[in-house]
Design an enzyme around this catalytic site. Structure first.
Site, PDB file in Angstrom:
ATOM      1  N   HIS A  52     115.296  70.872  92.259  1.00 38.97           N
ATOM      2  CA  HIS A  52     114.864  70.725  93.636  1.00 38.97           C
ATOM      3  C   HIS A  52     113.408  70.253  93.654  1.00 38.97           C
ATOM      4  O   HIS A  52     112.557  70.795  92.919  1.00 38.97           O
ATOM      5  CB  HIS A  52     114.987  72.052  94.389  1.00 38.97           C
ATOM      6  CG  HIS A  52     114.792  71.921  95.865  1.00 38.97           C
ATOM      7  ND1 HIS A  52     113.545  71.854  96.449  1.00 38.97           N
ATOM      8  CD2 HIS A  52     115.692  71.846  96.885  1.00 38.97           C
ATOM      9  CE1 HIS A  52     113.684  71.735  97.762  1.00 38.97           C
ATOM     10  NE2 HIS A  52     114.988  71.737  98.055  1.00 38.97           N
ATOM     11  N   HIS A 105      56.939  40.235  89.883  1.00 38.12           N
ATOM     12  CA  HIS A 105      56.999  39.633  91.219  1.00 38.12           C
ATOM     13  C   HIS A 105      57.469  38.174  91.153  1.00 38.12           C
ATOM     14  O   HIS A 105      57.106  37.366  92.014  1.00 38.12           O
ATOM     15  CB  HIS A 105      55.640  39.690  91.931  1.00 38.12           C
ATOM     16  CG  HIS A 105      55.084  41.062  92.086  1.00 38.12           C
ATOM     17  ND1 HIS A 105      55.254  41.819  93.221  1.00 38.12           N
ATOM     18  CD2 HIS A 105      54.356  41.834  91.228  1.00 38.12           C
ATOM     19  CE1 HIS A 105      54.652  42.984  93.072  1.00 38.12           C
ATOM     20  NE2 HIS A 105      54.094  43.016  91.862  1.00 38.12           N
ATOM     21  N   SER A 142      81.349  22.185  87.868  1.00 38.02           N
ATOM     22  CA  SER A 142      81.402  21.457  89.134  1.00 38.02           C
ATOM     23  C   SER A 142      82.556  20.473  89.114  1.00 38.02           C
ATOM     24  O   SER A 142      82.848  19.856  88.083  1.00 38.02           O
ATOM     25  CB  SER A 142      80.088  20.700  89.374  1.00 38.02           C
ATOM     26  OG  SER A 142      80.185  19.875  90.515  1.00 38.02           O
ATOM     27  N   SER A 143      83.181  20.314  90.267  1.00 35.08           N
ATOM     28  CA  SER A 143      84.244  19.312  90.407  1.00 35.08           C
ATOM     29  C   SER A 143      83.697  17.940  90.754  1.00 35.08           C
ATOM     30  O   SER A 143      84.443  16.963  90.788  1.00 35.08           O
ATOM     31  CB  SER A 143      85.230  19.767  91.495  1.00 35.08           C
ATOM     32  OG  SER A 143      84.560  19.868  92.741  1.00 35.08           O
ATOM     33  N   LYS A 158      77.847  19.614  84.421  1.00 28.01           N
ATOM     34  CA  LYS A 158      77.219  20.836  84.954  1.00 28.01           C
ATOM     35  C   LYS A 158      77.931  22.066  84.399  1.00 28.01           C
ATOM     36  O   LYS A 158      79.163  22.139  84.381  1.00 28.01           O
ATOM     37  CB  LYS A 158      77.287  20.843  86.473  1.00 28.01           C
ATOM     38  CG  LYS A 158      76.457  21.937  87.138  1.00 28.01           C
ATOM     39  CD  LYS A 158      76.413  21.706  88.646  1.00 28.01           C
ATOM     40  CE  LYS A 158      75.455  22.659  89.335  1.00 28.01           C
ATOM     41  NZ  LYS A 158      75.965  24.038  89.337  1.00 28.01           N
ATOM     42  N   ASN A 216      77.830  26.346  84.659  1.00 23.09           N
ATOM     43  CA  ASN A 216      77.305  27.459  85.445  1.00 23.09           C
ATOM     44  C   ASN A 216      77.354  28.773  84.664  1.00 23.09           C
ATOM     45  O   ASN A 216      78.170  28.941  83.758  1.00 23.09           O
ATOM     46  CB  ASN A 216      78.123  27.622  86.725  1.00 23.09           C
ATOM     47  CG  ASN A 216      78.002  26.421  87.637  1.00 23.09           C
ATOM     48  OD1 ASN A 216      77.006  25.707  87.601  1.00 23.09           O
ATOM     49  ND2 ASN A 216      79.018  26.181  88.451  1.00 23.09           N
ATOM     50  N   GLU A 266      77.723  35.647  86.977  1.00 20.72           N
ATOM     51  CA  GLU A 266      78.121  35.649  88.388  1.00 20.72           C
ATOM     52  C   GLU A 266      79.258  36.623  88.646  1.00 20.72           C
ATOM     53  O   GLU A 266      79.300  37.316  89.680  1.00 20.72           O
ATOM     54  CB  GLU A 266      78.516  34.231  88.808  1.00 20.72           C
ATOM     55  CG  GLU A 266      77.324  33.287  88.909  1.00 20.72           C
ATOM     56  CD  GLU A 266      77.730  31.856  89.203  1.00 20.72           C
ATOM     57  OE1 GLU A 266      78.955  31.572  89.253  1.00 20.72           O
ATOM     58  OE2 GLU A 266      76.832  31.019  89.395  1.00 20.72           O
TER      59      GLU A 266
END
Length: 443
Positions: A109, A168, A298-299, A304, A306, A311
């Site tokens: 049960h 900075h 990049s397309s 390029k 990245n 990311e």
């Protein structure tokens, strides 16, 4: 031992069906690690109840065998209830009870036998605690340790490479690239230490408290027996709560763990941003590091590349910080004897553990192991920074050094040339403007 109930396409029952109908929210079920730990808990509970004379031995073993199958992930497709459900996790607990009762066969049960000595209010959060504990040990901590080790090896490799320091986002006195990477390694190691510091409390589970922490309808030895079995089987440090009512009413230790995960996310955010900035270019950026080239960036722009892994890591960190905000809110939203946001906590906490582990492995394997210094650019930047004039302060004073820096900045001429015009001799310049000495002044 034989089961009379064959496997079917649907092992759950009426309560699960109601929950599926009621909670059509996200399309995401309870995280699999929680399902697996519900199986482990209920298998151990059945065996403990048999030892206590509360459950027939054969029936208990059939239930336990069903729990073992759930724990192994054999029936993940039998847990369809949406993660956004009743805040105690009752629907998923009932789901587990029904699946295991059907697997166990005749006379089993869902409530009287599979759920014997338990309540959703103590067994479901226990499953969440143990799922988090196990995933941290098996996935996150090894990934953190590997990443920290990779960063430490790079710190050694880069120990003598001098570069411009930056504060900075402005030029500052020189450091070594190894010092920067050593700092990153320390961040990750400290993050792992923070996580480890929470685990003893995460391992304190509310099992045995049943509905409100009083332990009504459970044997006084039941919870201890279950904890012992689970600890023996898994090697995890599973213990009784410091106070049964605290353990039932709050999920503070899970909030604490989530906070430690957030700190790791913040560390990864900083490290990944630094790597992307130092790898920027190749001609119009800092270009101090050469990150491994993994795919076209990049397309439309040929050639390029990245910083795709940094990311990804940054996006993971953002998500984990958001997860922690939800866990924090959920941790404070229980009234009196029960926190009622446990499924949300489970979803976000386990998501954070999984995401951080994967992000650390990606950063380690696809970036850190293959990153290389651009020695020419590092040297150029180290020599170009006017902040090296700081080392002249003990020799000629702050105001005189500041005047040299201003003249050098206005004219664009080298610092040494301008300093000579201000009357600083070559011996002083050679002693003060030694970049490696500046990076390690106490060696």
């Amino acid at each position: 031992m034989e089961r009379s109930a064959p496997k079917s396409s649907k092992l759950w029952g009426g309560e699960t069906a109601k929950a599926v109908d009621n909670f059509q929210i996200s399309g995401q079920p309870i995280p699999p690690p929680v399902i697996h730990w519900l199986g482990r808990l209920k298998a151990a509970a059945a065996r403990a109840n048999a030892e206590l004379g509360l459950l027939d031995a054969d029936l208990a073993e059939r239930i336990a065998a069903a729990g073992d199958e759930v724990a192994a992930g054999d029936h993940d497709d039998q847990f369809p209830v949406d993660v956004f459900q009743t805040g105690s996790g009752t629907s998923s607990n009932m789901n587990a009870n029904e699946v295991m009762a059907n697997l166990a066969g005749d006379e089993a049960h869902p409530n009287d036998h599979v759920n014997l000595g338990q309540s959703s209010n103590d067994v479901f959060p226990s499953a969440v605690h143990l799922a988090a504990l196990a995933e941290v040990h098996s996935d996150l901590l090894p990934a953190l340790d590997e990443l920290a080790g990779a960063l430490e090896r790079k710190a050694d490799e880069f120990s003598d490479i001098v570069k411009a320091g930056r504060t900075h986002l402005m030029d500052a006195v020189p450091v070594t690239l190894g010092q920067e990477f050593g700092g990153y390694a320390a961040q990750i190691k400290l993050g792992a230490d923070r996580v480890r510091a929470t685990l003893a409390r995460v391992g304190q589970i509310p099992l045995g408290g049943t509905a409100t922490g009083t332990g009504l309808n459970t044997h006084r030895e039941f919870a201890a027996k279950v904890r012992e079995k689970l600890s023996t089987d898994t090697g995890l440090d599973i213990s009784e709560p410091a106070d049964p009512f605290e353990a039932q009413a709050s999920r503070d230790s899970l909030v604490e763990l989530s906070g430690a995960l957030k700190v790791i996310a913040v560390s990864l955010l900083k490290i990944a941003n630094d790597l992307a900035l130092m790898g920027s270019g190749p001609r119009a950026g800092l270009a101090e590091l050469r990150l491994p080239e993994l795919q076209k960036g990049s397309s439309i722009m040929p050639g390029k590349v990245n910083p795709v892994i940094p990311e990804v890591v940054i996006q993971v960190a953002d998500q984990v910080i958001g997860n922690d905000a939800a866990v924090t809110l959920a941790g404070g939203q229980g009234q009196f004897e029960l926190n009622v946001r446990v499924p949300l906590i489970a979803r976000n906490l386990l998501d954070s553990i999984k995401l951080l582990g994967a992000a650390c492995r990606a950063l380690d394997e696809r970036v850190i192991r293959g990153v290389e210094p651009n020695d020419e650019m590092l040297t150029r930047h180290a020599e170009a920074t006017l902040a090296t004039a700081t080392a002249l302060n003990p020799h000629i004073g702050y105001d005189r050094a500041a005047a040299i820096v201003k003249d050098a900045a206005d004219s664009g001429r080298p610092l040494r040339e301008v300093a000579r015009e201000h009357g600083v001799d070559d011996k002083t310049l050679d002693e003060a403007l030694d970049h490696r000495k500046m990076a390690r002044p106490h060696d």
